[in-house]
Design a protein around this motif. Structure first.
Motif: not given
Length: 484
Positions: A448-464
């Motif tokens: 549950a505490d896994t950072p978003l960046e570890s799963m979604f990498g460079a996609n995080v800003p677009r997903l946000q």
């Protein structure tokens, strides 16, 4: 009073809803009030349940009891329109809620809540569209039910590998299947989603909806509630496979068999191999073997079949017969957790041995399982860009570690051990020369505490940014799970 609240829920335009996180400050009495508002607003095809109703108990139950909670009520929507009604009420009242498909998440609070528990169990249809080459699957089903419905049709879909896994959570996170080396992830084999957006609008998402199509494939439950998946079907004939259990003294032979298997280039072959410990011991290892055909070619599984075993049910038969024979592998968990790990065979064996010795005697329900799941390295090439994986040009096997225990007093000890062992496996991968900098952690295996960046990498800003566009009022915010 209840009529007025229902009217208020529908009279507010979406943009008038604000998004302060007040869910935690609301009293349970307020949660109950929301339950009654929902009950008064939904159609007769849906229903709200309160404790101690059997439906309430079933709606809150999860694979691991530590992932269950005692909600104020449960609601079983029976139509997309009622899901829309429910979301609009929850968005207005800011009541905490959770959405449960199969209930297999090991992270507490990801599909459970003290507020309103939404159970998708009434979305249970399986419809074959022969002319389109697709199958419509309700989001309340588990894969066992899907495979049973397709048994004898001559077709199959790219779905879960072991019994009891829910269609919805598995698919929204990506989905690794026995057929993935041939056809890709489950999200690479979807033609459409029926989705209720956070504002209550019911829509069908296809590849023509570029942004939402990208976001919902691997983006979990951030963009609303899926009520139906339209899956691409594939021809299915007889298969070969089953599970084999070995004594711990055979670990080196199993290691050699795994090493031989990973050299195969036959995408019809699949394997889950593990090393494990179940209290009071001893160490064991096992292999779940699969071939999409009545008999595998010589050499692929010969190593596994030649090792003396404690138990084996490997045979040829229908896909449903193969899948059903795996039922004996499923343990009911009191407390459990899992995390992604790097698949270094020797390190897996060492960590299994080390942590079984360290944790022996801690808990009567202790079990540790280290899973190696080798797939064809071209797996990600079967699909287009999606939320997960972050970069389809970078592939790593989605191997993982599963820990289980009974006593909640051991939660912190076990979770810390899981962090330590996966860190050690990561270090082993680096020491072996693996480039792990941009490898995506599989969301469905992540703590549950896994950072978003570890799963979604460079996609995080677009997903946000997409989350803000499709859920500006943060309706999905009070629901459990990873949030963009």
């Amino acid at each position: 009073m209840l009529r007025g609240l229902v009217s208020l829920a529908f009279s507010l335009p979406l943009l008038a809803l604000t998004a302060p996180d007040v869910a935690e400050s609301r009293a349970p009495a307020d949660y109950l009030a929301t339950c009654h508002v929902i009950s008064a607003a939904i159609s007769k095809k849906s229903q709200v349940f309160f404790p101690p109703a059997p439906q309430y108990i079933a709606d809150n139950a999860h694979y691991a009891t530590s992932s269950s909670d005692s909600s104020a009520c449960s609601v079983e929507p029976g139509t997309p329109e009622d899901v829309s009604v429910i979301l609009r009420i929850l968005g207005t009242t800011r009541t905490p809620f959770a959405v449960k498909g199969g209930g297999h998440s090991l992270n507490p609070g990801f599909s459970s809540t003290k507020g309103v528990q939404i159970s998708m169990t009434r979305f249970n249809q399986v419809t074959v569209n022969s002319s389109a080459g697709t199958v419509d699957v309700g989001s309340g089903l588990i894969w066992d039910q899907v495979y049973e419905a397709l048994d004898g049709t001559g077709i199959n879909v790219v779905g879960g590998r072991v019994p009891g896994i829910g269609v919805a959570g598995f698919t929204l996170g990506g989905g690794y299947s026995w057929l993935s080396s041939q056809f890709g992830l489950t999200i690479d084999n979807i033609a459409a989603y029926q989705l209720v957006l956070p504002n209550g609008i019911i829509t069908t998402v296809t590849k023509g909806d570029e942004d939402l199509w990208f976001a919902i494939r691997g983006g979990l439950n951030n963009f609303g509630i899926v009520t139906r998946f339209t899956l691409v079907s594939h021809p299915q004939g007889e298969v070969w496979g089953g599970f084999i259990v070995y004594n711990g003294t055979q670990i080196n032979a199993v290691k050699a068999a795994i090493s031989a298997f990973v050299k195969t280039d036959d995408p019809k072959a699949a394997l889950i191999a593990n090393f494990g410990f179940v209290a009071p011991g001893p160490l064991v290892s096992s292999a779940l073997v699969f071939y999409d055909g009545p008999t595998p070619p010589p050499g692929i599984f010969d190593g596994f079949m030649s090792i003396p075993s404690l138990q084996s049910n490997v045979t040829s038969g229908t896909f449903m017969e193969f899948f059903g024979a795996l039922q004996g592998l499923i343990l009911q968990l009191a407390h459990g957790s899992s995390h992604t790990a790097q698949p270094v065979i020797e390190a897996f064996i060492n960590e299994t041995t080390t942590w079984s010795e360290k944790l022996t005697g801690l808990d009567p329900g202790l079990f540790l399982v280290y899973n190696l799941e080798p797939f064809d390295k071209g797996l990600f090439t079967h699909g287009s860009p999606s939320a997960y994986p972050a970069d389809r040009s970078i592939f790593a096997q989605p191997s993982n570690v599963n820990y289980g225990w009974e006593d909640p007093a051991n939660d912190d000890v076990m979770t810390d051990a899981l962090h330590q062992t996966t860190a050690a496996l990561h270090a082993a991968g680096l020491a072996q020369g693996e480039d792990l900098a941009d490898v995506s952690v599989y969301p469905n295996y992540a703590l549950a505490d896994t950072p978003l960046e570890s799963m979604f990498g460079a996609n995080v800003p677009r997903l946000q940014a997409l989350r803000k566009r499709y859920d500006p009022a943060d309706v999905m915010g009070p629901a459990g799970g990873f949030r963009f």
